[in-house]
Motif scaffolding. Structure first.
Motif, PDB file in Angstrom:
ATOM      1  N   ALA A 134       0.798  -1.218   0.000  1.00  0.00           N
ATOM      2  CA  ALA A 134       0.000   0.000   0.000  1.00  0.00           C
ATOM      3  C   ALA A 134       0.835   1.274   0.000  1.00  0.00           C
ATOM      4  CB  ALA A 134      -0.941   0.008   1.210  1.00  0.00           C
ATOM      5  N   GLY A 146      -1.147  -0.525  -4.778  1.00  0.00           N
ATOM      6  CA  GLY A 146      -2.365  -0.188  -4.035  1.00  0.00           C
ATOM      7  C   GLY A 146      -2.682  -1.017  -2.816  1.00  0.00           C
ATOM      8  N   ASN A 149      -6.371  -2.264  -1.440  1.00  0.00           N
ATOM      9  CA  ASN A 149      -7.303  -1.553  -2.315  1.00  0.00           C
ATOM     10  C   ASN A 149      -7.163  -1.945  -3.780  1.00  0.00           C
ATOM     11  OD1 ASN A 149      -8.598   0.056  -0.336  1.00  0.00           O
ATOM     12  ND2 ASN A 149      -6.803   1.381  -0.255  1.00  0.00           N
ATOM     13  N   PRO A 152      -7.735   0.375  -8.661  1.00  0.00           N
ATOM     14  CA  PRO A 152      -9.032   0.785  -9.224  1.00  0.00           C
ATOM     15  C   PRO A 152      -8.905   1.502 -10.563  1.00  0.00           C
ATOM     16  CG  PRO A 152      -8.853   1.395  -6.903  1.00  0.00           C
ATOM     17  CD  PRO A 152      -7.483   0.985  -7.355  1.00  0.00           C
ATOM     18  N   SER A 245      -7.436  -6.718  -7.499  1.00  0.00           N
ATOM     19  CA  SER A 245      -7.184  -6.548  -6.074  1.00  0.00           C
ATOM     20  C   SER A 245      -6.626  -7.854  -5.534  1.00  0.00           C
ATOM     21  CB  SER A 245      -8.479  -6.175  -5.336  1.00  0.00           C
ATOM     22  OG  SER A 245      -9.342  -7.289  -5.263  1.00  0.00           O
TER      23      SER A 245
END
Length: 351
Positions: A134, A146, A149, A152, A245
């Protein structure tokens, strides 16, 4: 070609016609987006159906190649700006990773149980690793990994040769259905070849196949790598309808694939895809039930567990094999009744 085979191909053709013509004509965007998700998972479960049902290779971590396909596509597309090339790179990456992992497993002569444990362990390692990415330092070029998360901002596929024109959701849906159909036909063609017959022979008796002069390691590596590439295709499709993800690698995803194959029917190709679609629809309905008035007494996860347990106990061979067995009994019953009727008519005519 037998009547059952003809009817099977006809059923696949009708299903493809419905998905490619009827569903888009209805214009329901939600249905097409869900259909893309279903098709991406269908490609994934098809990869396991191929190696488990026909090669006898039980991979508990097939989602590893699914996730690699999705992540490599997202990272490559963000850095290269060419989604078509990125999709090819992602499928090659999933295939190459499967080949590398398969080399160590098959040349190490791992048994079925240990092979399943190794693949599951690899998938969970990737899940844990991607969850802790992250920070700002976890970037590949301009693509941030990410952490939990995910990514995206995964780019949507564009028209080949025109990187400025993104595909619409209905076009992504059509592409996903065509990819599922192409993967199915590829598997059917492969199993009908000499290579496919050797693969099935290895599943039945690996020692006898090797005594006939075939090195089973090469054949198992080839089919395992191909299955990894097919799962990578599913990952690319999934990245274009949701986003990538760490959940693509998790235990739940791996467990679902196994359940779908068992429910649909091990040793078939269409069965696991059918099982996948039915279980996904059931999960969606139970999720809706859990949000309504019945939420106070209905636990979707509990209901799903009870249904799956009862289903596996009652229909151990799976939906498709049980349906085909019932069809064979019906046809053979009619044939026997027809054979018995002929002598009676002859005797009456003679009198």
């Amino acid at each position: 070609m037998t009547l059952r085979s003809i009817l099977g191909y006809l059923a696949v053709a009708l299903a493809a016609l419905y998905a490619l013509v009827v569903v888009p004509a209805a214009g329901d965007m939600t249905t097409m987006i869900n259909g893309t998700v279903y098709a991406s998972y269908g490609v994934l479960v098809l990869s396991l159906a191929l190696i488990w049902g026909y090669a006898g290779i039980l991979s508990f971590g097939q989602a590893a190649f699914f996730g690699i396909g999705g992540y490599v596509y997202a990272v490559a597309a963000l850095n290269l700006g060419d989604t078509t090339l990125s999709a090819f790179i992602a499928v090659l990456a999933a295939t190459g990773f499967a080949a590398l992992l398969g080399y160590f497993m098959f040349w190490g002569r791992l048994s079925d149980v240990y092979l399943g444990v190794v693949t599951l362990t690899v998938s969970l390692i990737l899940y844990r690793f991607m969850n802790q990415t992250a920070g700002d330092e976890w970037t590949i070029g301009v693509a941030p990994l990410g952490g939990f998360n995910g990514i995206p901002s995964t780019p949507i596929l564009t028209v080949p040769g025109d990187p400025d024109t993104m595909l619409e959701p209905e076009q992504i849906y059509m592409l996903a259905i065509l990819a599922l159909l192409a993967s199915y036909l590829l598997c059917k063609f492969l199993l009908a070849t000499r290579f496919g017959r050797i693969i099935v022979g290895i599943r039945e008796n690996e020692s006898r196949v090797e005594l006939l002069g075939y090195d089973s390691r090469y054949y198992k590596l080839a089919i395992f790598s191909l299955a990894g590439g097919i799962a990578g295709v599913g990952g690319v499709l999934f990245a274009n309808c949701v986003f990538v993800s760490p959940n693509m690698f998790n235990l739940q995803t791996n467990g679902q694939i196994i359940i779908w194959v068992i429910v649909g029917g091990l040793g078939t190709l269409a069965g696991p895809v059918i099982g996948c679609f039915l279980m996904l629809m059931l999960a969606t309905e139970l999720g809706t039930l859990g949000q309504g008035a019945a939420a106070s007494w209905a636990d979707p996860n509990l209901i799903m567990g009870v249904i799956l347990t009862a289903f596996v106990l009652v229909l151990r061979k799976g939906l498709l094999p049980m349906s085909l067995a019932a069809f064979d009994r019906m046809v053979s019953g009619r044939s026997r009744s027809g054979e018995l009727a002929v002598p009676v008519e002859k005797s009456v005519a003679a009198e």
